[in-house]
Design a protein around this motif. Structure first.
Motif, PDB file in Angstrom:
ATOM      1  N   LEU A 188      49.104  28.355  49.473  1.00 25.75           N
ATOM      2  CA  LEU A 188      48.677  28.475  48.840  1.00 25.75           C
ATOM      3  C   LEU A 188      48.846  29.934  47.729  1.00 25.75           C
ATOM      4  N   ILE A 189      48.350  31.391  48.648  1.00 22.76           N
ATOM      5  CA  ILE A 189      48.934  31.915  47.930  1.00 22.76           C
ATOM      6  C   ILE A 189      49.905  32.526  47.025  1.00 22.76           C
ATOM      7  N   GLU A 190      50.686  31.949  47.165  1.00 27.00           N
ATOM      8  CA  GLU A 190      52.200  32.198  46.292  1.00 27.00           C
ATOM      9  C   GLU A 190      52.028  31.547  45.166  1.00 27.00           C
ATOM     10  N   ALA A 191      51.676  30.090  45.211  1.00 28.10           N
ATOM     11  CA  ALA A 191      51.083  29.062  43.942  1.00 28.10           C
ATOM     12  C   ALA A 191      49.901  29.862  43.517  1.00 28.10           C
ATOM     13  N   THR A 192      48.774  30.931  43.598  1.00 28.66           N
ATOM     14  CA  THR A 192      47.685  31.179  42.790  1.00 28.66           C
ATOM     15  C   THR A 192      48.239  32.728  41.861  1.00 28.66           C
ATOM     16  N   LEU A 193      49.296  33.020  42.896  1.00 23.45           N
ATOM     17  CA  LEU A 193      49.838  34.538  42.242  1.00 23.45           C
ATOM     18  C   LEU A 193      50.176  34.151  40.835  1.00 23.45           C
ATOM     19  N   ALA A 194      51.217  32.935  41.200  1.00 25.91           N
ATOM     20  CA  ALA A 194      52.479  32.632  40.424  1.00 25.91           C
ATOM     21  C   ALA A 194      51.027  31.915  39.232  1.00 25.91           C
ATOM     22  N   HIS A 195      50.171  31.343  39.329  1.00 21.56           N
ATOM     23  CA  HIS A 195      49.722  31.109  38.046  1.00 21.56           C
ATOM     24  C   HIS A 195      48.521  32.400  37.523  1.00 21.56           C
ATOM     25  N   LEU A 196      48.055  33.590  38.770  1.00 28.49           N
ATOM     26  CA  LEU A 196      47.398  34.586  37.365  1.00 28.49           C
ATOM     27  C   LEU A 196      48.813  35.141  36.922  1.00 28.49           C
ATOM     28  N   GLN A 197      49.509  35.339  36.794  1.00 31.46           N
ATOM     29  CA  GLN A 197      50.722  35.403  36.830  1.00 31.46           C
ATOM     30  C   GLN A 197      51.008  35.100  35.070  1.00 31.46           C
ATOM     31  N   GLN A 198      51.198  34.024  35.016  1.00 31.04           N
ATOM     32  CA  GLN A 198      51.311  33.028  34.399  1.00 31.04           C
ATOM     33  C   GLN A 198      50.370  33.270  33.114  1.00 31.04           C
ATOM     34  N   CYS A 199      49.030  33.448  33.495  1.00 27.22           N
ATOM     35  CA  CYS A 199      47.589  33.431  32.319  1.00 27.22           C
ATOM     36  C   CYS A 199      47.695  35.124  31.967  1.00 27.22           C
ATOM     37  N   ILE A 200      47.776  35.729  32.825  1.00 23.60           N
ATOM     38  CA  ILE A 200      48.405  37.377  32.383  1.00 23.60           C
ATOM     39  C   ILE A 200      49.624  37.250  31.253  1.00 23.60           C
ATOM     40  N   ASP A 201      50.485  36.638  31.302  1.00 22.80           N
ATOM     41  CA  ASP A 201      51.381  36.996  30.515  1.00 22.80           C
ATOM     42  C   ASP A 201      51.934  35.710  29.565  1.00 22.80           C
ATOM     43  N   SER A 202      50.549  35.604  29.878  1.00 26.89           N
ATOM     44  CA  SER A 202      50.555  34.030  28.292  1.00 26.89           C
ATOM     45  C   SER A 202      49.082  33.854  27.104  1.00 26.89           C
ATOM     46  N   GLY A 203      47.958  34.953  28.328  1.00 32.75           N
ATOM     47  CA  GLY A 203      46.290  34.991  27.585  1.00 32.75           C
ATOM     48  C   GLY A 203      46.225  36.378  27.190  1.00 32.75           C
ATOM     49  N   LEU A 212      45.957  47.035  48.214  1.00 33.25           N
ATOM     50  CA  LEU A 212      45.504  45.639  47.208  1.00 33.25           C
ATOM     51  C   LEU A 212      46.196  44.387  48.801  1.00 33.25           C
ATOM     52  N   LEU A 213      45.668  43.343  48.341  1.00 32.08           N
ATOM     53  CA  LEU A 213      45.756  42.160  49.078  1.00 32.08           C
ATOM     54  C   LEU A 213      47.740  42.321  48.872  1.00 32.08           C
ATOM     55  N   PHE A 214      47.459  42.033  47.038  1.00 33.14           N
ATOM     56  CA  PHE A 214      48.793  41.409  46.740  1.00 33.14           C
ATOM     57  C   PHE A 214      48.619  42.700  45.398  1.00 33.14           C
ATOM     58  N   GLY A 215      49.700  43.007  44.802  1.00 31.92           N
ATOM     59  CA  GLY A 215      49.889  43.323  43.760  1.00 31.92           C
ATOM     60  C   GLY A 215      49.888  44.892  43.581  1.00 31.92           C
TER      61      GLY A 215
END
Length: 136
Positions: free
Chosen positions: A59-74, A128-131
């Motif tokens: 779930l953490i990996e999926a959340t991180l991937a989603h956040l990165q996708q949002c950062i990259d595309s928006g 940070l927790l991640f990043g």
């Protein structure tokens, strides 16, 4: 909205969403939150919806991937990653918040059960927790 206000607003929205989940489910499964640069248009991502049997790490990996996708595309002004953290018999809600220029990781210990669960005073965590994902 300046960077400090954006960080505070993102933290507030993430904390309230996490507290709602904590009171409803007894814990906070990992989720992500994004706000635009004006501090508007909050969007949440709950990976458990797409991965109902997934472990915490997935779930953490999926959340991180989603956040990165949002950062990259928006046009993202701030992000937050929220989850329950446990250490021995203690539990807390971890919230990592980032804007383009700053980041913050807080842990809110919680007590009680069900609808009476409440958050204690936040403790600032080292690093940070991640990043970082968004902050430069």
């Amino acid at each position: 909205m300046n960077d400090k206000e954006l960080l505070e607003k993102t933290l507030h929205v993430a904390r309230e969403a996490g507290l709602f989940l904590l009171r409803k489910h007894g814990s906070v499964l990992p989720f992500g939150l994004t706000l635009d640069p004006a501090g508007d248009n909050p969007r949440t991502y709950f990976p458990r919806d797409q991965l109902p049997g997934a472990a915490w790490e997935e779930l953490i990996e999926a959340t991180l991937a989603h956040l990165q996708q949002c950062i990259d595309s928006g046009d993202i002004g701030a992000i937050a990653l929220v989850t329950t953290l446990e250490s021995g018999s203690e539990s807390g809600m971890g919230i990592q918040v980032e804007t383009r220029t700053s980041s913050l990781f807080l842990v809110y210990p919680y007590t009680g059960t069900g609808q009476s669960q409440s958050l204690g005073e936040p403790q600032t965590a080292q690093g940070l927790l991640f990043g970082p994902l968004l902050a430069v």
